[in-house]
Structures are given as structure tokens and as C-alpha cells.
Design an enzyme around this catalytic site. Structure first.
Site, short mmCIF file in Angstrom:
data_model
loop_
_atom_site.label_atom_id
_atom_site.label_comp_id
_atom_site.label_asym_id
_atom_site.label_seq_id
_atom_site.Cartn_x
_atom_site.Cartn_y
_atom_site.Cartn_z
N CYS A 117 -3.18 42.01 -38.64
CA CYS A 117 -1.86 42.06 -39.44
C CYS A 117 -1.77 43.34 -40.48
O CYS A 117 -2.66 43.59 -40.81
CB CYS A 117 -1.50 40.73 -40.09
SG CYS A 117 -2.72 40.48 -41.63
N ARG A 122 0.02 36.72 -42.22
CA ARG A 122 1.39 36.59 -41.75
C ARG A 122 1.10 34.98 -41.12
O ARG A 122 0.93 35.00 -39.69
CB ARG A 122 1.78 37.68 -40.82
CG ARG A 122 1.77 39.15 -41.20
CD ARG A 122 2.46 39.96 -40.29
NE ARG A 122 3.82 39.68 -40.17
CZ ARG A 122 4.72 40.40 -39.15
NH1 ARG A 122 3.95 41.69 -38.74
NH2 ARG A 122 5.77 40.01 -39.27
N ASP A 308 11.85 45.83 -45.15
CA ASP A 308 11.77 46.82 -44.03
C ASP A 308 12.49 48.03 -44.44
O ASP A 308 12.35 49.12 -43.49
CB ASP A 308 12.32 46.20 -42.73
CG ASP A 308 11.76 44.83 -42.40
OD1 ASP A 308 10.53 44.63 -42.56
OD2 ASP A 308 12.17 44.37 -41.39
C1 EPZ Z 1 10.50 39.38 -39.75
O1 EPZ Z 1 8.99 38.91 -39.85
C2 EPZ Z 1 10.52 40.61 -39.25
N1 EPZ Z 1 10.03 40.79 -38.03
C3 EPZ Z 1 10.13 41.75 -40.02
O2 EPZ Z 1 10.33 42.96 -39.77
C4 EPZ Z 1 10.41 41.45 -41.75
O3 EPZ Z 1 9.47 42.31 -42.38
C5 EPZ Z 1 10.41 40.06 -41.92
O4 EPZ Z 1 11.09 39.19 -41.10
C6 EPZ Z 1 10.98 39.91 -43.39
O5 EPZ Z 1 12.45 40.43 -43.48
C7 EPZ Z 1 10.86 40.48 -36.88
O6 EPZ Z 1 11.94 40.09 -36.90
C8 EPZ Z 1 10.26 40.45 -35.63
P1 EPZ Z 1 9.03 36.07 -42.64
P2 EPZ Z 1 8.71 37.56 -40.03
O7 EPZ Z 1 8.41 34.91 -41.68
O8 EPZ Z 1 9.64 36.55 -39.21
C9 EPZ Z 1 5.76 34.13 -45.31
C10 EPZ Z 1 9.95 45.42 -39.18
O9 EPZ Z 1 9.31 46.23 -39.89
N2 EPZ Z 1 5.51 33.12 -44.17
O10 EPZ Z 1 10.37 36.13 -42.92
O11 EPZ Z 1 7.43 37.40 -39.69
C11 EPZ Z 1 5.22 35.51 -44.86
O12 EPZ Z 1 3.76 35.48 -44.90
C12 EPZ Z 1 9.36 43.97 -39.69
O13 EPZ Z 1 10.69 45.37 -38.43
C13 EPZ Z 1 4.83 31.89 -44.47
O14 EPZ Z 1 4.43 31.76 -45.53
O15 EPZ Z 1 8.51 37.31 -41.69
C14 EPZ Z 1 6.04 36.32 -45.67
O16 EPZ Z 1 5.33 36.61 -47.11
C15 EPZ Z 1 8.09 43.80 -39.73
N3 EPZ Z 1 4.78 30.79 -43.62
C16 EPZ Z 1 7.42 35.64 -45.89
O17 EPZ Z 1 6.91 34.22 -45.55
C17 EPZ Z 1 5.53 31.25 -42.21
O18 EPZ Z 1 5.04 30.42 -41.56
C18 EPZ Z 1 8.54 36.38 -44.99
O19 EPZ Z 1 7.83 36.21 -43.88
C19 EPZ Z 1 6.26 32.44 -42.06
C20 EPZ Z 1 6.35 33.20 -42.98
#
Ligand code: EPZ
Length: 432
Positions: A117, A122, A308
Site C-alpha cells: 500500500c 488500507r 487526491d
Molecule cells: C478511494 O479509495 C479512492 N480510490 C482513493 O483514490 C481516495 O484517496 C479515497 O477513496 C478517499 O477519497 C478509488 O476510488 C479506487 P476509503 P478507498 O475507503 O475507497 C479507512 C486516487 O488517487 N478505511 O474511502 O480505498 C482507510 O484506511 C485514489 O485516485 C478503513 O478503515 O478509500 C482510510 O483511512 C487513491 N476500513 C479511510 O477509511 C475500510 O474498510 C478512507 O478510505 C475502508 C477504509
């Protein structure tokens, strides 16, 4: 492997048309697996993440017919596998959407999870929590195996409270629930534009989803999704990246094919910094003539300032007068690019989730690396403003999410070109 060579310090002038949203496309394409018919998807961005997803769908038995540069037809009537090839799946983070899509339609899915990651832990615990609440048995290891426990083989509608505001979990649970028996209520949802776009896509195929874009989404499960036509929204982050490019270089850009509402969080920050931003229907005029002013930025889920865009705005703040603070509140480690920006002359100190940026008068070109997609975009923004030549390596990361970045920038006066370099430094770490 390609590198970008940028001779910077030229203002940008002209028009750039924004492509379809990457983070909508990478969810909608897997969601097409749920459709027991043919769906036509338009405004698909031409990026490598999308190409990879088409290969994954093809391998599962979907027929993907490319209609033109930005439109495809996907026929998912004859899917023969719910276990996509781990090699392909591991290359793209968004492959987790295959779980929700396959589990929702077929009651089972076995999907390898991407290793490594780039900006902190993640986890997918919230996705799994949602699938379990809908009556799936889920085991996690190298693969996530999920299977509906009910005799009917379908998931069962339920209430799901997400402990973390997660884009991926919101979309994945919404997909799985769309074909479940009964009604699902998802609470504490993320509200990003691509969540609304996925809900609109599913609804246009026959789903019954209400509330996307608010923190409570209600999904009444339907028996099947039929075919249809759908057009993906423009990419908020691509547009924001070009806004920061002109903020860094000076000049004036007309950024076309955007949804102004989605851009407000970015426009507001740039205006605080002395950049002129004017909204006109589906176009933004962005102009920077005077010096850049300092400001503070804190990333947040939508409608807050997007994580992002954090590296790109940090590149611009590095050229502003005074000291700025950038707080990363979404990811635990999204400042890996700072060392690269320092090579160009940026003065940034990172303390945990806060970067303290002392503005400098100018950047000087140097060899730098794109350590992930948006970090790479920030290198491009900085290099465009830098005196002299910057070589950016690992640009395959950038090409995962930006359609024809080089062509678009050249069309507005940037001196940027792609060169081929030997392959030995190619990395396969996954992001996105
Ligand atoms: C999406 O990732 C985007 N990726 C990311 O875009 C973006 O940075 C992110 O959302 C936040 O906006 C895609 O859409 C493919 P999250 P995602 O689940 O869905 C925590 C780019 O550059 N979390 O919203 O994986 C996590 O650790 C990228 O285009 C949990 O704890 O992000 C983070 O701190 C890379 N448990 C926060 O939530 C979970 O089960 C937000 O993550 C899921 C997430």
C-alpha cells in the site's frame, strides 16, 4: 518504461477538456458484471486502470466491445467464473469492487487482494462488515472468499452502519445490496461524486437506490438488472490537477466538461491563494497573474478538500508567499512525495499528518520519481513551474489515472514529452 521530460517555467494558456472520472469508472465497470444484459457506458477515460479492468471482465466471460475511444458495450449475460485471475486483480486496488459485484449477482466471489500500500494501512474491514451484515460468509487471507449463506443463494437486505466514512465500502455494499432480497440501509456513507454516479448507473440498469450523496443510502433489492446506456461524470481530480498546474505556472486555462459543484472545494482554496476562478456552466476559467498567497488545507471526505488533490496543492503552496499547513486527515501516510518535491527546491517538513510548507520563490528542475498516481501529478505540476529540466520517472503510475496528460498539457503550451527508458526500474506496486 516511460519518463516525462519537462522544461518548465512557461505559463499555460488555452483549453483542456476533462475526461470521465477514474474513480467512477473503476467502480462502474465491475458493476457492469451485475447486469444480466448489455450495457453501454460512455465517457470512459482512456487510462491503464480501465484497460486492466476490461481484461479482468473479459476473462470472467463478459464480452467487452469497444465502440469508440470513450464508449464500450459490456455484455455480462454469460459470466462463467466468480474468481478473477489474481495476477491482474493484484495490480489494481479497485478490484475490491469485483467482490460486491460478483457476490451481489452470483452469491459468491473469490478475489485476491492487492498487496502493498502506498499511503498507509488500507483495510477493507468495513466492506467485509457490510457483506456479513447482508448474510455472506467471508474469509480473508490472500483471497477474500465471500458466499451468501441463505438457501436462495442471494444476499439479504439489512441495516449496515459503517464505522469509517469509506468510499470503497459505501460503493461495495451498495452494489452487493442492489440484487439482495429485501431492503438495505447503509449509514455513515461517503458522499463523493463517484458514489452518486455508481448509484445512478445501477438505477439506470434497474436498481432501486435512494440517498446516494447523503450519509444514508437506502437500497431496495431487485431481482435482476437489465441493460441500458450510461455516461460517466467528468473527473473532479483531473480538473483540479489542471487548475493547480495553471496556479503554479501562471497563465489562463479554460477547463471544459466539469461539474462546477464538484470543483467548489478546490476552487475555494485556489481563490484564497489569489488565483482567479470563474464558473460558467460546465466550464471553469482559471487564471493566475499575481503572486500566490499562503493558506492552510485539511483533507476530508467530500465535500471537504479531497485527499487526491493533496500532493498537487502542496506543490502549489510550496511556491506561495509565507508558511502553509497541509493536514492529511484521510490517509495515515500520504506524504511520501515530499522528498521528491524537495529535490526541486520545496521546503517542507512533515510531522505525522501535518506538512509545514515554507514558500520558495521558484523550483529548479531535477530528476524525480512519481511514487504514486497523485504524487506523480504533483511532480508534473511542480515541474511545469520549475526553471530548467525535470525528468519524472515511474510515470506508469500517472498513466493509471490521467488520460493523455502529456497531449493535453502540450496543447496549452507546456514543454513536456515522453521518452522511453529501459525497463529495469519498473515497479508493480498497486494503488488507486
Ligand atoms: C478511494 O479509495 C479512492 N480510490 C482513493 O483514490 C481516495 O484517496 C479515497 O477513496 C478517499 O477519497 C478509488 O476510488 C479506487 P476509503 P478507498 O475507503 O475507497 C479507512 C486516487 O488517487 N478505511 O474511502 O480505498 C482507510 O484506511 C485514489 O485516485 C478503513 O478503515 O478509500 C482510510 O483511512 C487513491 N476500513 C479511510 O477509511 C475500510 O474498510 C478512507 O478510505 C475502508 C477504509
Amino acid at each position: 518504461m516511460n519518463q516525462y521530460i519537462i522544461n518548465g517555467n512557461h505559463p499555460l494558456f488555452g483549453e483542456i477538456t476533462i475526461s470521465g472520472a477514474k474513480n467512477a469508472a473503476v467502480a462502474i465497470i465491475p458493476a457492469a458484471l451485475m447486469v444480466d444484459g448489455v450495457c453501454r457506458i460512455e465517457n470512459i477515460p482512456q487510462i491503464s486502470d480501465v484497460t486492466l479492468l476490461f481484461s479482468i471482465l473479459d476473462e470472467l466471460g463478459a464480452k467487452v466491445r469497444v465502440l469508440n475511444q470513450h464508449a464500450v458495450e459490456i455484455d455480462s449475460r454469460h459470466i462463467h467464473s466468480t474468481k478473477p485471475s489474481p495476477d491482474m486483480v493484484r495490480k489494481i486496488r479497485a478490484s475490491y469492487y469485483l467482490i460486491g459485484a460478483l457476490l451481489g449477482r452470483f452469491g459468491q466471489a473469490s478475489v485476491a487482494m492487492p498487496g502493498g500500500c502506498n499511503f498507509g494501512v488500507r483495510p477493507i474491514d468495513q466492506h467485509v462488515k457490510g457483506f456479513k451484515a447482508l448474510g455472506a460468509e467471508v474469509t480473508e487471507g490472500n483471497y477474500v472468499h465471500a458466499a451468501a449463506k441463505s438457501a436462495s443463494g442471494r444476499l439479504q437486505g439489512a441495516n449496515v452502519y459503517l464505522d469509517v466514512v469509506s468510499v470503497g465500502a459505501t460503493m461495495n455494499v451498495m452494489m452487493a445490496a442492489a440484487l439482495a432480497e429485501g431492503t438495505t440501509v447503509i449509514e455513515n456513507c461517503a458522499k463523493e461524486p463517484h458514489i452518486v454516479d455508481l448509484a445512478n448507473f445501477l438505477n439506470s440498469m434497474g436498481a432501486d437506490i435512494k440517498g446516494a450523496g447523503t450519509d444514508t443510502i437506502k437500497v431496495r433489492g431487485v431481482e435482476r438488472l437489465n441493460g441500458g446506456t450510461y455516461c460517466i461524470i467528468p473527473d473532479q481530480i483531473e480538473a483540479g490537477t489542471y487548475m493547480t498546474a495553471v496556479a503554479a505556472t501562471g497563465g489562463q486555462l479554460l477547463i471544459k466538461n466539469i461539474i462546477p459543484k464538484h470543483m467548489e472545494c478546490i476552487s475555494a482554496k485556489l481563490m484564497e491563494m489569489g488565483v482567479y476562478v470563474e464558473e460558467m456552466d460546465d466550464t471553469l476559467l482559471v487564471r493566475r497573474t499575481g503572486p500566490l498567497q499562503r493558506t492552510n488545507v485539511k483533507t476530508q471526505p467530500y465535500p471537504g478538500f479531497p485527499t487526491d488533490m493533496q500532493p498537487q496543492i502542496a506543490a502549489v503552496l510550496s511556491l506561495a508567499q509565507g508558511t502553509s499547513l497541509v493536514t492529511e486527515a484521510v490517509w495515515s501516510n500520504r506524504f511520501r512525495y515530499v522528498d521528491e518535491l524537495r529535490r526541486l527546491g520545496a521546503q517542507i517538513q512533515v510531522d505525522g499528518r501535518v506538512a509545514v510548507i515554507e514558500g520558495v520563490d521558484c523550483f529548479e528542475g531535477a530528476p524525480v520519481e512519481a511514487c504514486d498516481l497523485r504524487a506523480g501529478a504533483a511532480m508534473v505540476v511542480a515541474a511545469l513551474a520549475a526553471k530548467g529540466t525535470t525528468e519524472i520517472s515511474n510515470v506508469q503510475f500517472i498513466e493509471r489515472g490521467y488520460e493523455d496528460l502529456v497531449g493535453k498539457l502540450r496543447s496549452v503550451g507546456a514543454d513536456i514529452r515522453i521518452v522511453d527508458v529501459p525497463d529495469e526500474a519498473l515497479t508493480t506496486e498497486s494503488i488507486g
